[in-house]
Design a protein around this motif. Structure first.
Motif, PDB file in Angstrom:
ATOM      1  N   ARG A  28      47.696 -30.203   4.120  1.00 25.45           N
ATOM      2  CA  ARG A  28      47.102 -31.539   4.027  1.00 25.45           C
ATOM      3  C   ARG A  28      45.885 -31.560   4.927  1.00 25.45           C
ATOM      4  NH1 ARG A  28      50.423 -36.941   4.191  1.00 25.45           N
ATOM      5  NH2 ARG A  28      50.469 -36.409   1.985  1.00 25.45           N
ATOM      6  N   TRP A  29      44.778 -31.966   4.332  1.00 24.48           N
ATOM      7  CA  TRP A  29      43.547 -32.124   5.084  1.00 24.48           C
ATOM      8  C   TRP A  29      43.174 -33.602   5.084  1.00 24.48           C
ATOM      9  CZ3 TRP A  29      40.285 -28.162   1.811  1.00 24.48           C
ATOM     10  CH2 TRP A  29      40.757 -26.861   2.031  1.00 24.48           C
ATOM     11  N   VAL A  30      42.790 -34.128   6.208  1.00 27.64           N
ATOM     12  CA  VAL A  30      42.202 -35.456   6.282  1.00 27.64           C
ATOM     13  C   VAL A  30      40.736 -35.236   6.636  1.00 27.64           C
ATOM     14  CG1 VAL A  30      42.225 -37.694   7.428  1.00 27.64           C
ATOM     15  CG2 VAL A  30      44.384 -36.507   6.932  1.00 27.64           C
ATOM     16  N   LEU A  31      39.860 -35.745   5.769  1.00 22.69           N
ATOM     17  CA  LEU A  31      38.431 -35.460   5.886  1.00 22.69           C
ATOM     18  C   LEU A  31      37.625 -36.746   6.035  1.00 22.69           C
ATOM     19  CD1 LEU A  31      38.306 -32.965   2.875  1.00 22.69           C
ATOM     20  CD2 LEU A  31      38.494 -32.390   5.293  1.00 22.69           C
ATOM     21  N   ALA A  37      33.794 -37.914  -3.478  1.00 19.33           N
ATOM     22  CA  ALA A  37      32.903 -36.814  -3.092  1.00 19.33           C
ATOM     23  C   ALA A  37      33.699 -35.536  -2.861  1.00 19.33           C
ATOM     24  CB  ALA A  37      32.117 -37.185  -1.835  1.00 19.33           C
ATOM     25  N   VAL A  38      34.850 -35.653  -2.235  1.00 17.92           N
ATOM     26  CA  VAL A  38      35.706 -34.488  -1.989  1.00 17.92           C
ATOM     27  C   VAL A  38      36.185 -33.915  -3.318  1.00 17.92           C
ATOM     28  CG1 VAL A  38      37.893 -33.706  -0.989  1.00 17.92           C
ATOM     29  CG2 VAL A  38      36.423 -35.290   0.280  1.00 17.92           C
ATOM     30  N   GLY A 157      34.820 -25.512   6.227  1.00 17.34           N
ATOM     31  CA  GLY A 157      33.663 -25.349   5.351  1.00 17.34           C
ATOM     32  C   GLY A 157      33.402 -26.586   4.511  1.00 17.34           C
ATOM     33  N   LEU A 158      34.476 -27.205   4.040  1.00 15.67           N
ATOM     34  CA  LEU A 158      34.338 -28.420   3.237  1.00 15.67           C
ATOM     35  C   LEU A 158      33.798 -29.573   4.094  1.00 15.67           C
ATOM     36  CD1 LEU A 158      34.691 -29.773   0.521  1.00 15.67           C
ATOM     37  CD2 LEU A 158      37.115 -30.073   1.050  1.00 15.67           C
ATOM     38  N   VAL A 159      34.260 -29.691   5.311  1.00 18.42           N
ATOM     39  CA  VAL A 159      33.748 -30.727   6.221  1.00 18.42           C
ATOM     40  C   VAL A 159      32.247 -30.523   6.444  1.00 18.42           C
ATOM     41  CG1 VAL A 159      33.793 -31.562   8.620  1.00 18.42           C
ATOM     42  CG2 VAL A 159      35.935 -31.245   7.353  1.00 18.42           C
ATOM     43  N   ALA A 163      29.277 -33.069   5.182  1.00 13.79           N
ATOM     44  CA  ALA A 163      28.446 -33.688   6.223  1.00 13.79           C
ATOM     45  C   ALA A 163      26.977 -33.333   6.039  1.00 13.79           C
ATOM     46  CB  ALA A 163      28.925 -33.250   7.605  1.00 13.79           C
ATOM     47  N   GLY A 164      26.675 -32.481   5.071  1.00 20.35           N
ATOM     48  CA  GLY A 164      25.303 -32.091   4.828  1.00 20.35           C
ATOM     49  C   GLY A 164      24.831 -30.934   5.672  1.00 20.35           C
TER      50      GLY A 164
END
Length: 168
Positions: A28-31, A37-38, A157-159, A163-164
């Protein structure tokens, strides 16, 4: 943060009632990003190598199928064919069947969380790679740790991507 769980399944005819070539992983990831967008990033599987360094290669073979090659800390590439079973943007759900070095399925679910998105990953697979099957008993803790590191890296990597920041 992310969490990973992995445990062997119980089945007959295997060492102490466990099938050591069967794995179930949950993360589980909380982003800090919008759920839509995710989901858009996760549904773009050919783009995974841009943000997830352990996904070394994705080759689309049809509209719903592709070949993936990945490697984490262990010096061993895994190759799988992923076939899309379900893609539901309204529910933010992706489900795929896997074949190759790993046979089974995986599911991505994206939902809302306080201030962002919650991503649930569920994978259930059997290892078919000869090398990994031979190393089932001594290698199991390493395989589980390897997977956990890969998932931690994927989240990071996804974060960065969301975040750009510059991809990996």
């Amino acid at each position: 943060m992310g969490r990973v769980a992995a445990w062997p399944s119980r089945s007959r005819g295997s060492l102490a009632g466990m099938d050591l070539n069967h794995y179930r992983f949950r993360s589980r990831w909380v982003l800090p990003a919008a759920p839509d967008a995710v989901y858009q990033v996760l549904e773009d599987v050919p783009g995974y190598p841009l943000w997830w360094r352990e996904v070394r290669e994705v080759v689309r073979t049809s509209e719903t199928e592709g070949l993936l090659r990945f490697r984490s800390l262990l010096p061993y590439d895994l190759r799988v064919t992923a076939r899309l079973r379900r893609q539901d943007p309204a529910a933010r759900l992706l489900e795929a069947a896997l074949d190759g070095d790993l046979v089974g399925s995986l599911v991505w679910r994206v939902g809302a969380a306080c201030g962002g998105a919650r991503v649930d990953f569920d994978q259930e697979v059997r290892v078919t790679s000869r090398t990994m099957r031979l190393l089932a008993v001594p290698g199991r803790p390493l395989f589980r740790a390897n997977h956990a590191l890969m998932m931690r890296s994927g989240r990071a990597g996804l974060v960065r991507l969301l975040a750009g920041a510059k991809p990996v």
